[in-house]
Design an enzyme around this catalytic site. Structure first.
Site, short mmCIF file in Angstrom:
data_model
loop_
_atom_site.label_atom_id
_atom_site.label_comp_id
_atom_site.label_asym_id
_atom_site.label_seq_id
_atom_site.Cartn_x
_atom_site.Cartn_y
_atom_site.Cartn_z
N LYS A 90 -17.42 -6.94 4.94
CA LYS A 90 -15.75 -7.56 5.20
C LYS A 90 -15.50 -7.52 6.57
O LYS A 90 -15.58 -6.47 7.28
CB LYS A 90 -14.98 -6.89 4.29
CG LYS A 90 -13.64 -7.73 3.95
CD LYS A 90 -13.11 -6.89 2.82
CE LYS A 90 -11.73 -7.48 2.49
NZ LYS A 90 -10.86 -6.63 1.51
N ARG A 143 -2.18 -6.10 -8.02
CA ARG A 143 -0.89 -7.06 -7.71
C ARG A 143 -0.87 -8.20 -9.08
O ARG A 143 0.31 -8.53 -9.49
CB ARG A 143 -1.02 -7.75 -6.48
CG ARG A 143 -1.08 -6.86 -5.31
CD ARG A 143 -1.55 -7.59 -4.27
NE ARG A 143 -2.93 -7.96 -4.25
CZ ARG A 143 -3.57 -8.17 -3.36
NH1 ARG A 143 -3.14 -8.47 -2.08
NH2 ARG A 143 -4.92 -8.46 -3.83
N SER A 192 -3.08 -7.59 3.00
CA SER A 192 -3.22 -7.43 4.36
C SER A 192 -3.68 -8.63 5.11
O SER A 192 -3.34 -9.01 6.34
CB SER A 192 -4.22 -6.30 4.60
OG SER A 192 -4.01 -5.29 4.03
N HIS A 243 0.77 -1.21 -0.04
CA HIS A 243 -0.11 0.19 -0.21
C HIS A 243 0.87 1.30 0.02
O HIS A 243 0.44 2.27 -0.68
CB HIS A 243 -0.82 0.11 1.16
CG HIS A 243 -2.02 -0.97 1.43
ND1 HIS A 243 -2.23 -1.94 2.51
CD2 HIS A 243 -3.08 -1.40 0.60
CE1 HIS A 243 -3.21 -2.62 2.25
NE2 HIS A 243 -3.79 -2.42 1.12
O1 PNS Z 1 -8.64 -2.75 0.25
P1 PNS Z 1 -9.87 -3.47 -0.32
O2 PNS Z 1 -10.54 -4.11 0.62
O3 PNS Z 1 -9.46 -4.07 -1.44
O4 PNS Z 1 -10.79 -2.19 -0.53
C1 PNS Z 1 -12.07 -2.37 -1.08
C2 PNS Z 1 -12.95 -0.95 -1.18
C3 PNS Z 1 -12.80 -0.64 0.41
C4 PNS Z 1 -12.40 -0.12 -1.78
C5 PNS Z 1 -14.31 -1.63 -1.52
O5 PNS Z 1 -14.68 -2.66 -0.59
C6 PNS Z 1 -15.12 -0.23 -1.21
O6 PNS Z 1 -15.32 0.49 -2.13
N1 PNS Z 1 -16.22 -0.44 -0.29
C7 PNS Z 1 -16.97 0.63 0.17
C8 PNS Z 1 -18.59 0.36 -0.23
C9 PNS Z 1 -18.66 0.50 -1.65
O7 PNS Z 1 -18.81 1.45 -2.33
N2 PNS Z 1 -19.12 -0.72 -2.24
C10 PNS Z 1 -19.39 -0.99 -3.92
C11 PNS Z 1 -18.22 -1.04 -4.51
S1 PNS Z 1 -18.33 -1.35 -5.99
#
Ligand code: PNS
Length: 159
Positions: free
Chosen positions: A42, A91, A130, A18
């Site tokens: 999550k 990645r 992570s 990150h």
């Molecule tokens: O670090 P990550 O877990 O890959 O990040 C994922 C994240 C937080 C960017 C994604 O889960 C997210 O955007 N969550 C907020 C809720 C949301 O907008 N969901 C719809 C995504 S299309």
């Protein structure tokens, strides 16, 4: 015009993968917001407060970076913060399908106000996630060099 970008994620915890993306993204804009998503779908290992605290220590060397957290849709937060682009890291091919799906869904929600920008992860961190880092750490394995020093210290302090 000042260029403002957003790098959002779970950061559970923030890794050197990150931080590499944060360093590189910060060079592409005037201001980078790095935001912890309180992702209800999550289950996080660390609280938002702990994740933010670790994140702050990891970006302290960058003066055009601010940290924040948000709940709800990333698209709503991105629009509210008036960012031009949201950065995501790739990645490997395993990330691609999920990221493509999210990018298309977000594009619909952004209504042309925001762009998704993909950066390839550095090969040295292509295996770092992570979830794997925290699993190895919880089981007593060595994760030095995979997370910033102050983050590792903090993880040890609250173990
Ligand atoms: O670090 P990550 O877990 O890959 O990040 C994922 C994240 C937080 C960017 C994604 O889960 C997210 O955007 N969550 C907020 C809720 C949301 O907008 N969901 C719809 C995504 S299309």
């Amino acid at each position: 015009m000042k260029r403002k970008m957003l790098y959002a994620g779970s950061f559970d915890p923030v890794t050197n993968g990150h931080v590499d993306l944060i360093n590189r993204s910060a060079r592409l804009c005037d201001r980078l917001i790095v935001a912890v998503a309180e992702n209800l779908s999550k289950k996080a290992r660390y609280s938002v407060e702990d994740r933010l605290r670790m994140l702050r220590s990891a970006v302290a060397h960058l003066d055009n970076v601010e940290t924040d957290s948000f709940t709800g849709l990333l698209a709503d937060y991105a629009k509210r913060r008036n960012v031009e682009a949201v950065v995501r890291g790739l990645r490997a091919t395993m990330d691609f399908e999920y990221e493509l799906q999210m990018a298309h869904m977000n594009a619909r929600l952004y209504e042309n106000d925001v762009e998704t920008l993909f950066l390839m992860s550095s090969p040295s961190y292509s295996f770092v996630s992570s979830s794997l880092v925290s699993e190895v750490f919880m089981l007593g394995g060595d994760v030095e060099g995979l997370v910033p020093g102050p983050v590792l210290d903090y993880m040890k302090s609250i173990r």
